[in-house]
Structures are given as C-alpha cells and as structure tokens.
Motif scaffolding. Structure first.
Motif, PDB file in Angstrom:
ATOM      1  N   LEU A 374     -12.683  60.612 -49.916  1.00 27.07           N
ATOM      2  CA  LEU A 374     -13.183  60.765 -51.275  1.00 27.07           C
ATOM      3  C   LEU A 374     -12.781  62.140 -51.828  1.00 27.07           C
ATOM      4  O   LEU A 374     -12.270  62.262 -52.940  1.00 27.07           O
ATOM      5  CB  LEU A 374     -14.710  60.587 -51.285  1.00 27.07           C
ATOM      6  CG  LEU A 374     -15.402  60.729 -52.626  1.00 27.07           C
ATOM      7  CD1 LEU A 374     -14.785  59.802 -53.652  1.00 27.07           C
ATOM      8  CD2 LEU A 374     -16.884  60.438 -52.499  1.00 27.07           C
ATOM      9  N   TYR A 383      -2.069  56.430 -44.065  1.00 27.93           N
ATOM     10  CA  TYR A 383      -2.179  55.023 -44.465  1.00 27.93           C
ATOM     11  C   TYR A 383      -1.332  54.150 -43.531  1.00 27.93           C
ATOM     12  O   TYR A 383      -1.732  53.061 -43.148  1.00 27.93           O
ATOM     13  CB  TYR A 383      -1.671  54.827 -45.892  1.00 27.93           C
ATOM     14  CG  TYR A 383      -2.551  55.432 -46.972  1.00 27.93           C
ATOM     15  CD1 TYR A 383      -3.799  54.887 -47.255  1.00 27.93           C
ATOM     16  CD2 TYR A 383      -2.122  56.511 -47.728  1.00 27.93           C
ATOM     17  CE1 TYR A 383      -4.593  55.420 -48.262  1.00 27.93           C
ATOM     18  CE2 TYR A 383      -2.915  57.049 -48.738  1.00 27.93           C
ATOM     19  CZ  TYR A 383      -4.150  56.506 -49.002  1.00 27.93           C
ATOM     20  OH  TYR A 383      -4.943  57.022 -49.984  1.00 27.93           O
ATOM     21  N   LYS A 392      -7.711  44.164 -38.601  1.00 28.28           N
ATOM     22  CA  LYS A 392      -8.501  44.480 -39.809  1.00 28.28           C
ATOM     23  C   LYS A 392      -8.017  43.725 -41.039  1.00 28.28           C
ATOM     24  O   LYS A 392      -8.816  43.061 -41.708  1.00 28.28           O
ATOM     25  CB  LYS A 392      -8.438  45.993 -40.058  1.00 28.28           C
ATOM     26  CG  LYS A 392      -9.150  46.441 -41.303  1.00 28.28           C
ATOM     27  CD  LYS A 392      -9.021  47.939 -41.500  1.00 28.28           C
ATOM     28  CE  LYS A 392      -8.179  48.245 -42.727  1.00 28.28           C
ATOM     29  NZ  LYS A 392      -8.105  49.682 -43.037  1.00 28.28           N
ATOM     30  N   TYR A 393      -6.717  43.781 -41.343  1.00 28.64           N
ATOM     31  CA  TYR A 393      -6.220  43.169 -42.583  1.00 28.64           C
ATOM     32  C   TYR A 393      -6.279  41.641 -42.504  1.00 28.64           C
ATOM     33  O   TYR A 393      -6.575  40.974 -43.493  1.00 28.64           O
ATOM     34  CB  TYR A 393      -4.805  43.676 -42.886  1.00 28.64           C
ATOM     35  CG  TYR A 393      -4.809  45.175 -43.092  1.00 28.64           C
ATOM     36  CD1 TYR A 393      -5.266  45.712 -44.287  1.00 28.64           C
ATOM     37  CD2 TYR A 393      -4.428  46.043 -42.070  1.00 28.64           C
ATOM     38  CE1 TYR A 393      -5.327  47.081 -44.480  1.00 28.64           C
ATOM     39  CE2 TYR A 393      -4.474  47.413 -42.248  1.00 28.64           C
ATOM     40  CZ  TYR A 393      -4.930  47.939 -43.454  1.00 28.64           C
ATOM     41  OH  TYR A 393      -4.999  49.294 -43.633  1.00 28.64           O
ATOM     42  N   GLY A 427     -10.173  51.500 -54.159  1.00 32.41           N
ATOM     43  CA  GLY A 427      -9.686  52.353 -53.068  1.00 32.41           C
ATOM     44  C   GLY A 427      -8.587  51.606 -52.341  1.00 32.41           C
ATOM     45  O   GLY A 427      -8.690  51.334 -51.152  1.00 32.41           O
ATOM     46  N   GLY A 429      -5.457  52.399 -51.611  1.00 32.14           N
ATOM     47  CA  GLY A 429      -4.481  53.094 -50.766  1.00 32.14           C
ATOM     48  C   GLY A 429      -3.068  52.714 -51.154  1.00 32.14           C
ATOM     49  O   GLY A 429      -2.706  52.768 -52.331  1.00 32.14           O
ATOM     50  N   PRO A 432      -2.307  47.438 -48.948  1.00 32.98           N
ATOM     51  CA  PRO A 432      -2.311  46.304 -48.018  1.00 32.98           C
ATOM     52  C   PRO A 432      -3.374  45.254 -48.332  1.00 32.98           C
ATOM     53  O   PRO A 432      -3.132  44.058 -48.164  1.00 32.98           O
ATOM     54  CB  PRO A 432      -2.575  46.945 -46.645  1.00 32.98           C
ATOM     55  CG  PRO A 432      -3.179  48.278 -46.931  1.00 32.98           C
ATOM     56  CD  PRO A 432      -2.586  48.712 -48.249  1.00 32.98           C
ATOM     57  N   GLU A 454      -7.276  53.115 -57.527  1.00 31.94           N
ATOM     58  CA  GLU A 454      -7.071  54.165 -56.527  1.00 31.94           C
ATOM     59  C   GLU A 454      -7.091  55.516 -57.226  1.00 31.94           C
ATOM     60  O   GLU A 454      -6.482  55.699 -58.271  1.00 31.94           O
ATOM     61  CB  GLU A 454      -5.721  53.930 -55.811  1.00 31.94           C
ATOM     62  CG  GLU A 454      -5.297  54.999 -54.827  1.00 31.94           C
ATOM     63  CD  GLU A 454      -6.338  55.295 -53.743  1.00 31.94           C
ATOM     64  OE1 GLU A 454      -6.700  54.376 -52.990  1.00 31.94           O
ATOM     65  OE2 GLU A 454      -6.788  56.466 -53.665  1.00 31.94           O
ATOM     66  N   LYS A 455      -7.794  56.471 -56.593  1.00 26.80           N
ATOM     67  CA  LYS A 455      -7.880  57.799 -57.235  1.00 26.80           C
ATOM     68  C   LYS A 455      -6.810  58.750 -56.677  1.00 26.80           C
ATOM     69  O   LYS A 455      -6.556  59.797 -57.276  1.00 26.80           O
ATOM     70  CB  LYS A 455      -9.283  58.393 -57.058  1.00 26.80           C
ATOM     71  CG  LYS A 455      -9.788  58.506 -55.624  1.00 26.80           C
ATOM     72  CD  LYS A 455      -9.729  59.882 -55.067  1.00 26.80           C
ATOM     73  CE  LYS A 455      -9.852  59.834 -53.559  1.00 26.80           C
ATOM     74  NZ  LYS A 455      -9.475  61.029 -52.889  1.00 26.80           N
ATOM     75  N   ASP A 481     -10.998  57.411 -60.336  1.00 23.22           N
ATOM     76  CA  ASP A 481     -12.109  57.323 -59.391  1.00 23.22           C
ATOM     77  C   ASP A 481     -12.850  56.035 -59.747  1.00 23.22           C
ATOM     78  O   ASP A 481     -13.143  55.804 -60.931  1.00 23.22           O
ATOM     79  CB  ASP A 481     -13.021  58.552 -59.556  1.00 23.22           C
ATOM     80  CG  ASP A 481     -14.093  58.587 -58.487  1.00 23.22           C
ATOM     81  OD1 ASP A 481     -14.830  57.592 -58.353  1.00 23.22           O
ATOM     82  OD2 ASP A 481     -14.197  59.597 -57.776  1.00 23.22           O
ATOM     83  N   MET A 482     -13.123  55.217 -58.751  1.00 23.90           N
ATOM     84  CA  MET A 482     -13.713  53.904 -59.047  1.00 23.90           C
ATOM     85  C   MET A 482     -15.032  54.024 -59.814  1.00 23.90           C
ATOM     86  O   MET A 482     -15.401  53.153 -60.598  1.00 23.90           O
ATOM     87  CB  MET A 482     -13.910  53.086 -57.768  1.00 23.90           C
ATOM     88  CG  MET A 482     -14.894  53.654 -56.781  1.00 23.90           C
ATOM     89  SD  MET A 482     -15.050  52.628 -55.313  1.00 23.90           S
ATOM     90  CE  MET A 482     -13.661  53.176 -54.336  1.00 23.90           C
ATOM     91  N   GLU A 504     -12.435  49.043 -48.622  1.00 26.88           N
ATOM     92  CA  GLU A 504     -12.479  49.462 -47.219  1.00 26.88           C
ATOM     93  C   GLU A 504     -12.650  50.959 -47.250  1.00 26.88           C
ATOM     94  O   GLU A 504     -11.677  51.713 -47.290  1.00 26.88           O
ATOM     95  CB  GLU A 504     -11.196  49.021 -46.493  1.00 26.88           C
ATOM     96  CG  GLU A 504     -11.318  49.136 -44.984  1.00 26.88           C
ATOM     97  CD  GLU A 504     -11.217  50.557 -44.500  1.00 26.88           C
ATOM     98  OE1 GLU A 504     -12.288  51.243 -44.465  1.00 26.88           O
ATOM     99  OE2 GLU A 504     -10.121  50.993 -44.164  1.00 26.88           O
TER     100      GLU A 504
HETATM  101  C1  SAM Z   1      -9.790  54.212 -45.869  1.00 20.90           C
HETATM  102  S1  SAM Z   1      -8.684  54.186 -47.191  1.00 20.90           S
HETATM  103  C2  SAM Z   1      -8.289  52.487 -47.260  1.00 20.90           C
HETATM  104  C3  SAM Z   1      -7.024  52.221 -47.982  1.00 20.90           C
HETATM  105  C4  SAM Z   1      -6.585  50.774 -48.001  1.00 20.90           C
HETATM  106  N1  SAM Z   1      -7.543  49.950 -48.698  1.00 20.90           N
HETATM  107  C5  SAM Z   1      -6.350  50.253 -46.594  1.00 20.90           C
HETATM  108  O1  SAM Z   1      -7.184  49.464 -46.121  1.00 20.90           O
HETATM  109  O2  SAM Z   1      -5.355  50.603 -46.010  1.00 20.90           O
HETATM  110  C6  SAM Z   1      -9.739  54.442 -48.538  1.00 20.90           C
HETATM  111  C7  SAM Z   1      -9.019  54.590 -49.848  1.00 20.90           C
HETATM  112  O3  SAM Z   1      -9.980  54.673 -50.866  1.00 20.90           O
HETATM  113  C8  SAM Z   1      -9.624  55.703 -51.764  1.00 20.90           C
HETATM  114  N2  SAM Z   1     -10.881  56.147 -52.372  1.00 20.90           N
HETATM  115  C9  SAM Z   1     -11.933  56.697 -51.765  1.00 20.90           C
HETATM  116  N3  SAM Z   1     -12.908  56.954 -52.643  1.00 20.90           N
HETATM  117  C10 SAM Z   1     -12.464  56.531 -53.839  1.00 20.90           C
HETATM  118  C11 SAM Z   1     -13.034  56.540 -55.132  1.00 20.90           C
HETATM  119  N4  SAM Z   1     -14.245  57.031 -55.377  1.00 20.90           N
HETATM  120  N5  SAM Z   1     -12.303  56.018 -56.131  1.00 20.90           N
HETATM  121  C12 SAM Z   1     -11.076  55.521 -55.909  1.00 20.90           C
HETATM  122  N6  SAM Z   1     -10.481  55.515 -54.706  1.00 20.90           N
HETATM  123  C13 SAM Z   1     -11.181  56.008 -53.686  1.00 20.90           C
HETATM  124  C14 SAM Z   1      -8.950  56.727 -50.922  1.00 20.90           C
HETATM  125  O4  SAM Z   1      -8.103  57.561 -51.687  1.00 20.90           O
HETATM  126  C15 SAM Z   1      -8.185  55.842 -49.960  1.00 20.90           C
HETATM  127  O5  SAM Z   1      -6.949  55.506 -50.495  1.00 20.90           O
END
Ligand code: SAM
Length: 775
Positions: A374, A383, A392-393, A427, A429, A432, A454-455, A481-482, A504
């Motif tokens: 975050l 990633y 997981k996926y 979020g 990433g 995937p 995605e932020k 930011d979500m 995730e």
């Molecule tokens: C653990 S990673 C997972 C990425 C992808 N979904 C995966 O499974 O490979 C978490 C992702 O959420 C994004 N993220 C975390 N908090 C966020 C927020 N408040 N708003 C937007 N994106 C966020 C991070 O930048 C990161 O890319």
C-alpha cells in the motif's frame, strides 16, 4: 550392494568413527589425503593423546598423595604447558579437514573442585592449542548429566570462556539424542571422575532415564552462552530413536554433526550394514536441512559429502588401516568403508523435494520485513515471483468461474447496461488476476465487463500494454488508489457499480498488508444488493514455536543494526524450528525384523500435528451499518464513498481485533515467538468453498503446493522457558489509530499444580507500532 532388503537385528561387527586417544599417530597431510581417496571428507583426531593423559593422571596422583601426607592445605595442582609428544596435531594446510576432539576423560561438570579445576585446565590448554594450529572444528563431550543442573551450569561456564579463545573455532557439544550415555560418561580407568573424593560423590553411576535430559542440558548451555553463533551440537543417534517430539526438537537446534555409532546400524539379510526406517527418515530430513542452512556445502549428487556424520569420518588409525585395504577393494562384500557407502547410498536416494522446498531453496530461515504494497510500489521482479505460484491464480480462476456460474443460474441482475457481470480487479499488479477473470468468463460462458484498478504507476504501464497486446482492449485500466475510485464511469458521466470485486491484498498474517482497510475503502463501488467480494473472508492463525536459530539472528541484529528487531513481525520460511503445542501424544508402532524380533518405534506414519489457533476473521463486504458508521467517523457521508482514507479518531475502529488463546504444552521447551499463517475463503457458493491456506494444519488439503506466502514470525525478546504439561497463553491485538495499523503480542506461561493455576513467566508486551503499516 542392496540395502533395501529385510533388516536383521544382529550386532554389527566393527566400529568406525571412534576418535583415537590411545595411540600416537600424527595427522599428516598424506593421511588426510588417504582418507579423502577413500571417499571421506574429514578426518577425526584428538587434540591431545595418552602421553598427555598419563602426565595429568600422575600429577593428580602426586597431588592426592601430598594431600594425604600433609596436614596443611595444598594449592590446587597446575598442569604445565603442552609438550611436543602430548599432541598429534600441528599447524598444516590440511588442518581445516579435521574434526578434532577435546579429551573425554575430563569432567568439566564435576562437583569435586580438584577434578573440575584439572578438567578446566586440560580443556583450556587443548582449546588454546587447537586455536593456535588453525583448527576450526572442535567437538567437546557434553556435560555429565548425573551431576545435575549445577554441573551443567559449571560446564556451560567453561564453554563460554572457551568461546572467547580464537575467533574461528566452532565448538560442537556432543550429546546423546535421548539422554543416554555419551563419550563424557565413559568410566574407563583413566577418567578423572574415578578420582572424585567421597564427599563429592554424586549418583554419577546412576542411569539418567529422562530422554529429554540431554536436550535440557544443551538448552542450558546455549542459553548461558547467549546462543553463540560458534556453538552447535554433535548429536549421537542411538540404536532406537526417541519420540518424534524429541526428534523434532533436535531439528530446531543447530546440529552440525551426526554421530552414528556402528551399534546403531543393523545388518540386512545380504550382510550389508543398513539403518532402520526411522533412522533413514531422520537422516533424510537432516540432509535437507543441512544443505538448506549451509551446514554442508552442497556438491553434485555423485560426490556429495557424507551427511556431516562423524561416523563417516575415520580416525588417523582407521584411515591408515583403510588405506592399506583400499587396494584390495574388489567387490561389495570387500568394501573397506561399508557404513560410509551406505550413507552415500542414502544421500543418492533422498525423497524428492516438495514444491515449497524447491521454490524456497536459499530462503530457509531468512528474515524479511513484510511487504507494504500500500505504501510502497512493488517492483516488476516481485510481481514476477508471485506469478510463479502454480496454485493461487488457478484457485482464483476457479472461484471467479463458480461465482459467475452461480450468478447466471440465480438469474441475478447485473450492474451493466448489457447484462455483463461487472468485475473490478482492485490492486491488479501486472494483471494476472485480470487474465484469470477473462478466462473464467470464457469457461463459464458468462459475459463480463472488467476494470483493472492499480495505484502503482509503473505496474499501470504494463496493465495498459497487456490491454492492447493480450486482452484485446476489453479491460478498462484505471490508475488510482482503490479507495479514491468512484466506480465505472457511465456514458452520462455518473458512476456505476461493480458486481464482483476481486482482490489479492493478503499478507502472511492475512490482514497485515491492510486488505481490510483497502477493501472497506472501495466497498462503496460494490452493488449494495448482491455484490460479492473475492476473497469473501480471511482468518489469521498462529502457534507458539521454538526457533533458536532465528532468535540468535534477531538478537545479533538487536545489538547491532536494529534495536527494534524483536518488535517487528518478520516474514520467513520457517525451517529450523519446532511446534511447541501439538495434538495428543504420539503412538508407538512396531516393525517385524527378519529374525522374528519386533522393533518398536514411534509411529512415523502419524507425525505430530501442531495446534494452530485462529486469531480473528475479516469478511467482505462489511454489513452496511458498520460501513456507514465508519464512514461517518471518517468525516465522509454515510452513503456514497471516497470520503478520504484517513480521518478522525476511531474511523478504523471496526478493524481492531483482539484475542487471548491458551495452548496446551506437552513437553518442556522454550518459546522464541509465534508462527503466523492465514486461511482465506475466496468464494463459497453452490459448488462448495474455494480456499487458500498457509496454515500447516490445512494447507495440504486446501491449497497444496501454493508458494506465494511464507509464514510470519512474531518474535519474543526474552525466550519463555516452560515445563512439560503446562500452558502457554497468548494475547494478540490488531491495533489501529487513524493513520496506522500494528500488532501487539504477549506470551505467558502457566501451570496447574494441585488445582491451582500458577503464572510462571511472561514475555514483554511487544508492539510493532513504530514499524506499523501506514493506511
Ligand atoms: C499483492 S499485490 C497483488 C498483485 C496481483 N493482483 C497479483 O495477484 O499478482 C497487491 C497489489 O495491490 C496494489 N494495491 C495495494 N493497495 C492498493 C490500493 N489502495 N489501491 C490500489 N492498488 C493497491 C499494489 O500496488 C499491488 O500491485
């Protein structure tokens, strides 16, 4: 040679690996070379020989005589410096290939001050000379257990002093795995304990029967030596291995050498030396651990070294004898090194590694500070590592597909104008889960409209590229930011809703990467009628563990680079550790030997199951009333969203959690911290739940071979010692103010005596506030 045949219980014919003290055989480079030609990696040698032993005995004799002849108090005897004939050792290029032994005829733990004094002098002379010669490995026979706790402390003091001599010496304390006799308990005529004066006699000839006694003694020694990184264990493997609980405890200790006495071998029907199934399992586990913790330097399978076994290292006399025999080696029955050959056979036939062992190679017991996706922006390589997960996926895709099928079969309305189910991967990433959402739509035949939120500005570039190159521009990518996202923009400029929020944002302890706070912040976009979240819920789990290795690592950090090291939850692939609370006592199984006798051992097919408890749970979406109250406290409107992430005091109060849980403890032990895990229900519908788990109790069943998350360790600054049949009570808090989230933890030990519950000890109240996650 065939080692797989039925085993025989007959006594093996010869011994290897006894260190030689009786003869004076100098350890020449040629001899070391001979041993290596035979396939040995190391050679064992005493530091002093029987010439020195005789000198010390005669000094003791004359002292005893002068005491008996004189009415005056005599000064304690002083051993003069070593003479050239006293030792087979000298500095040489091959000194690093030696495992040396201090004398086993001394008694550092003796209650008789004269014997203790002489023993200390012998010990320090030997240590000093070994250090001078450039020796690195010194085996020290463990304390005599029959002298009790006082003797062990006295012994530990001597070891602590020895550790200040020579900065390269590794001291290995030799103990038996099950508290039975060790080299230190030898009662041959030359042993100094034979000369103990009657007033100091203990029950030293009485048998020590508690199998945990040598672990107890080792625990005292290393605690007094402050978990010194040059102090480790040589473990003698008895013919019959002790309980799995005790074996497992030894695995958490820094075992550097295994001593497998010839008497622990069996002879099979083809007259080959073999080890019992229980020994094989132990050795296999040790081999994996040795390689992963760098105890042994790995080589190719063919010429890999024997598994740190001093049994596999001959003495100078044996090497010389074997060197004569080697020319005669023609057939397996003529094998001059049958025990070594068998250990190498085991080494070549190790069971295959699990996914996590393969993936985690090099990460075992390596402390990492948890990710903060975050606050920080992850790099592409991070990633990429996530994306290698084979489970997981696939499980997310299953969950999304099931949700879509249910949606379709229940004929629910959607938030789009064309009947497509609106999915937002928040979020995302590098995308995937977006790919998996599109796959799920294709496999279920349910149309979707997908948003990727995605932020991370750098990951956003890749998402856009994927959209053009792979997803056929079917995805709307939004960089935000979500919690600030207002929802899908409609043609009329208003904001629509989302049917399924996929995320995730889970950390090793479920909520430690602030998934609850992020999902609460985006919930306003979710269709309030029937919107669903994948994951639907997640739980944090923990159990008390013993992990001396990690404690030593943290202690060193806390005294040098990081004074807060004990107040940080660390992500770590736990390897050298032991669960302290387990399900009921283990069962005994028996193996029928080929000669008809039965050999009893602890049931290998029923390994001990740890007790892992649930700390707390988070579910999404939140009930509207809870969300409305939180939003009001935050200073936003009770309806709608985007009221800002950080607000007035108490805005995140609903994400505070607390638990206090008691764990039964079966055997004595030391708690160095809490191992943390998580479970999540991604989706639970008409086809049953789709779940992920790192909880050791359920991971095999729920998501075997998932590799994305290592456990998390909540360490204790002061290890908590507790007796068998006691209780450990853990208090855990997930704390939050209007800016941060952090954890606090406290461990207490209790025992019930005659119906009364007594508090034995407690850890500090640990807090990760200074290292907490920013919201
Ligand atoms: C653990 S990673 C997972 C990425 C992808 N979904 C995966 O499974 O490979 C978490 C992702 O959420 C994004 N993220 C975390 N908090 C966020 C927020 N408040 N708003 C937007 N994106 C966020 C991070 O930048 C990161 O890319």
């Amino acid at each position: 040679m065939d080692y797989s045949d039925g085993m025989d219980d007959s006594t093996p014919m010869f011994y290897i690996g006894q260190h030689e003290t009786k003869r004076r055989l100098d350890v020449s480079p040629e001899l070391v070379q001979h041993a290596q030609d035979l396939g040995y990696d190391m050679l064992t040698s005493p530091i002093t020989n029987d010439h020195f032993h005789t000198r010390v005995l005669s000094l003791l004799n004359s002292y005893t005589q002068s005491v008996s002849e004189s009415s005056q108090k005599q000064p304690l005897p002083l051993i003069p410096a070593l003479d050239h004939p006293d030792t087979p050792l000298g500095p040489s290029d091959t000194i690093g290939q030696l495992v040396t032994f201090t004398s086993s005829w001394i008694d550092l733990s003796s209650p008789d001050p004269v014997i203790a004094h002489l023993s200390r002098q012998v010990f320090h002379l030997e240590i000093a000379y070994a250090a001078f010669c450039g020796v690195t490995n010194v085996v020290v026979p463990g304390p005599r257990l029959a002298h009790g706790q006082n003797g062990v402390s006295q012994y530990a003091r001597a070891i602590k002093e020895a550790l200040t001599t020579g900065s390269y010496l590794q001291l290995h304390v030799q103990v038996s795995m099950d508290g039975t006799k060790t080299a230190a308990d030898d009662d041959d005529l030359g042993h100094l304990s034979r000369f103990v004066r009657p007033e100091y006699e203990t029950s030293s000839h009485g048998k020590v029967t508690n199998p945990w006694s040598s672990w107890d003694a080792w625990n005292t020694v290393r605690s007094i030596c402050k978990y010194h990184n040059r102090l480790s264990v040589v473990l003698d493997l008895p013919r019959r291995l002790p309980s799995l609980a005790l074996q497992s405890r030894w695995f958490s200790e820094p075992i550097r050498l295994l001593n497998i006495p010839a008497s622990s071998f069996l002879v099979n029907a083809r007259q080959s030396f073999v080890l019992s199934k229980a020994h094989q399992v132990f050795i296999f586990r040790y081999m994996i651990m040795s390689y992963s913790t760098g105890h042994l330097s790995p080589r190719t399978a063919e010429d890999a070294p024997s598994p740190g076994s001093s049994s596999a290292a001959p003495t100078p006399a044996e090497a010389a004898q074997l060197a004569k025999q080697v020319g005669k080696k023609t057939s397996s029955s003529n094998d001059p090194t049958p025990h070594l050959s068998y250990l190498r056979y085991l080494q070549r036939n190790q069971p295959p590694k699990s996914q996590i062992e393969q993936f985690g190679g090099g990460f075992q017991d390596y402390l990492q500070s948890p990710l903060q996706p975050l606050t920080d922006n992850l790099e592409s390589i991070t990633y990429e590592v996530f994306e290698k997960d084979p489970i997981k996926y696939a499980w997310y895709e299953r969950a999304i597909a099931q949700a879509l099928r249910d949606w379709h079969s229940q004929r629910r309305s959607t938030s789009s104008d064309n009947g497509a189910v609106v999915i937002a991967v928040v979020g995302s990433g590098r995308g995937p889960l977006v790919t998996r959402a599109l796959n799920a739509s294709a496999s279920s035949g349910v149309p979707v409209r997908v948003y990727a939120i995605e932020k991370n500005p750098n990951a956003y570039v890749l998402l856009q590229r994927h959209n053009v190159e792979t997803w056929g521009r079917r995805v709307t990518v939004v960089k935000t930011d979500m919690r600030a996202w207002k929802g899908p923009t409609q043609p009329d400029g208003t904001f629509g809703k989302v049917d399924i929020l996929v995320s995730e944002l889970l950390g090793s302890f479920a909520d430690n990467e602030l998934s609850p706070e992020c999902l609460d912040g985006v919930q306003h976009v979710l269709n309030p009628e029937h919107g669903i979240s994948i994951p639907a819920s997640y739980t944090a789990h923990f159990t008390p563990i013993s992990t001396p290795k990690l404690w030593a690592d943290l202690y060193n950090r806390s005294t040098s680079v990081d004074p807060n090291a004990f107040d940080i939850p660390w992500v770590v692939m736990l390897s050298q550790f032991d669960y302290l609370s387990t399900e009921a006592k283990e069962t005994i199984a028996s193996q029928q030997l080929s000669n008809g006798t039965k050999m009893h051992h602890f049931n290998l097919e029923a390994p001990l199951t740890p007790i892992v408890e649930t700390a707390w749970e988070f579910s999404h979406p939140l009930p509207p009333t809870v969300l409305a109250q939180a939003s009001l406290r935050r200073g936003g409107s009770a309806v709608g969203g985007g009221g800002g992430f950080v607000g007035g005091d108490g805005a995140n109060e609903h994400n505070f959690r607390h638990c206090r849980i008691s764990f039964p403890i079966q055997e004595q032990g030391v708690c160095h911290g809490l191992g943390g895990y998580f479970e999540t229900v991604l989706y639970s519908g008409s086809e049953g739940p789709v779940e992920l788990s790192t909880n050791p109790v359920s991971m095999e069943r729920k998501s075997k071979d998932m590799i994305s998350w290592f456990p998390i360790l909540f360490p204790l600054k002061t290890p908590i010692q507790f007796p068998a049949d006691s209780e450990v009570e853990v208090s855990f808090w997930r704390q939050t103010d209007d800016r941060k989230v952090w954890y606090e933890w406290l461990v207490e030990s209790y025992m019930t005596v005659s119906g009364q519950r007594i508090r034995l000890s407690a850890s500090d109240l640990h807090s990760s506030k200074s290292n907490g996650c920013m919201m």
